[in-house]
Design a protein around this motif. Sequence first.
Motif, PDB file in Angstrom:
ATOM      1  N   CYS A 129       3.866  -3.736   5.102  1.00  0.00           N
ATOM      2  CA  CYS A 129       2.389  -3.763   5.180  1.00  0.00           C
ATOM      3  C   CYS A 129       1.817  -4.738   4.158  1.00  0.00           C
ATOM      4  N   ASP A 132       2.814  -8.401   5.285  1.00  0.00           N
ATOM      5  CA  ASP A 132       2.008  -8.840   6.435  1.00  0.00           C
ATOM      6  C   ASP A 132       0.542  -9.003   6.053  1.00  0.00           C
ATOM      7  N   GLY A 133       0.056  -8.133   5.210  1.00  0.00           N
ATOM      8  CA  GLY A 133      -1.347  -8.161   4.820  1.00  0.00           C
ATOM      9  C   GLY A 133      -1.738  -9.387   4.025  1.00  0.00           C
ATOM     10  N   GLU A 136      -3.670 -11.962   5.966  1.00  0.00           N
ATOM     11  CA  GLU A 136      -4.877 -11.499   6.652  1.00  0.00           C
ATOM     12  C   GLU A 136      -6.138 -11.714   5.798  1.00  0.00           C
ATOM     13  N   PRO A 148     -10.529 -10.253   2.305  1.00  0.00           N
ATOM     14  CA  PRO A 148      -9.647  -9.612   3.286  1.00  0.00           C
ATOM     15  C   PRO A 148     -10.370  -9.379   4.613  1.00  0.00           C
ATOM     16  N   THR A 149      -9.625  -9.558   5.685  1.00  0.00           N
ATOM     17  CA  THR A 149     -10.158  -9.273   7.016  1.00  0.00           C
ATOM     18  C   THR A 149     -10.030  -7.769   7.271  1.00  0.00           C
ATOM     19  N   SER A 150     -10.527  -7.311   8.395  1.00  0.00           N
ATOM     20  CA  SER A 150     -10.388  -5.889   8.735  1.00  0.00           C
ATOM     21  C   SER A 150      -8.909  -5.532   8.922  1.00  0.00           C
ATOM     22  N   ALA A 151      -8.113  -6.484   9.389  1.00  0.00           N
ATOM     23  CA  ALA A 151      -6.667  -6.244   9.528  1.00  0.00           C
ATOM     24  C   ALA A 151      -6.018  -6.063   8.156  1.00  0.00           C
ATOM     25  N   ALA A 152      -6.460  -6.830   7.162  1.00  0.00           N
ATOM     26  CA  ALA A 152      -5.924  -6.682   5.801  1.00  0.00           C
ATOM     27  C   ALA A 152      -6.305  -5.331   5.228  1.00  0.00           C
ATOM     28  N   LYS A 154      -6.912  -2.652   6.920  1.00  0.00           N
ATOM     29  CA  LYS A 154      -6.085  -1.674   7.646  1.00  0.00           C
ATOM     30  C   LYS A 154      -4.659  -1.646   7.077  1.00  0.00           C
ATOM     31  N   SER A 155      -4.108  -2.824   6.787  1.00  0.00           N
ATOM     32  CA  SER A 155      -2.761  -2.909   6.199  1.00  0.00           C
ATOM     33  C   SER A 155      -2.734  -2.257   4.813  1.00  0.00           C
TER      34      SER A 155
END
Length: 178
Positions: A129, A132-133, A136, A148-152, A154-155
């Motif tokens: 996580c 991968d983050g 993002e 950070p994006t929303s995906a980051a 979330k990660s």
Amino acid sequence: MNLDSIVWGLSIAGFSSVGAYFLVQALVKSGIEKAVEHNFSKKLEGQKTSLKKSEVYFTQQLEALSHLRTLLRKMLPRRSHPDMEWDEACEGIAEGFSKHEEALEEFLCRYEAVLPKTVSSEVQNAISCASDGTFEFVWNSQRKDVEPTSAAIKSAGALYEHVQSAIEHLQAHVDLQV
């Protein structure tokens, strides 16, 4: 040969037989006692060695649990205001992805040999996580910085949950040994 000689010979033979019987009995009894004592000593030494290994193993698991709890506490950012939301905390976690990944990698390198598979798997998932983050983030031209994006975010939440789950599994494992 007279009767006295025969009786005397038989008496000597009888006494010799009785003496030999008691001698053999004493030797057999002594041999059995020594064999039992030797086997007991070997078994006791084996048990002592096994207990010492278990003690070392348990001590390292306790140390790993303490270390993992420390990593989790350091992962959370300080509250920047009284109404701080979880997403804001996750932004702070996301900003430290590289640091968290490195700390968790070092943790696994040090303790993986004594960790149950479920724990090392959760820590590995947390590392993924974080790894991968790190990809993002987007450039914010107004702040002249990355965010950070929303995906980051979330990660970051998943990273935190995996470490927390690893702690719960390891705590349960340690509790079973106590």
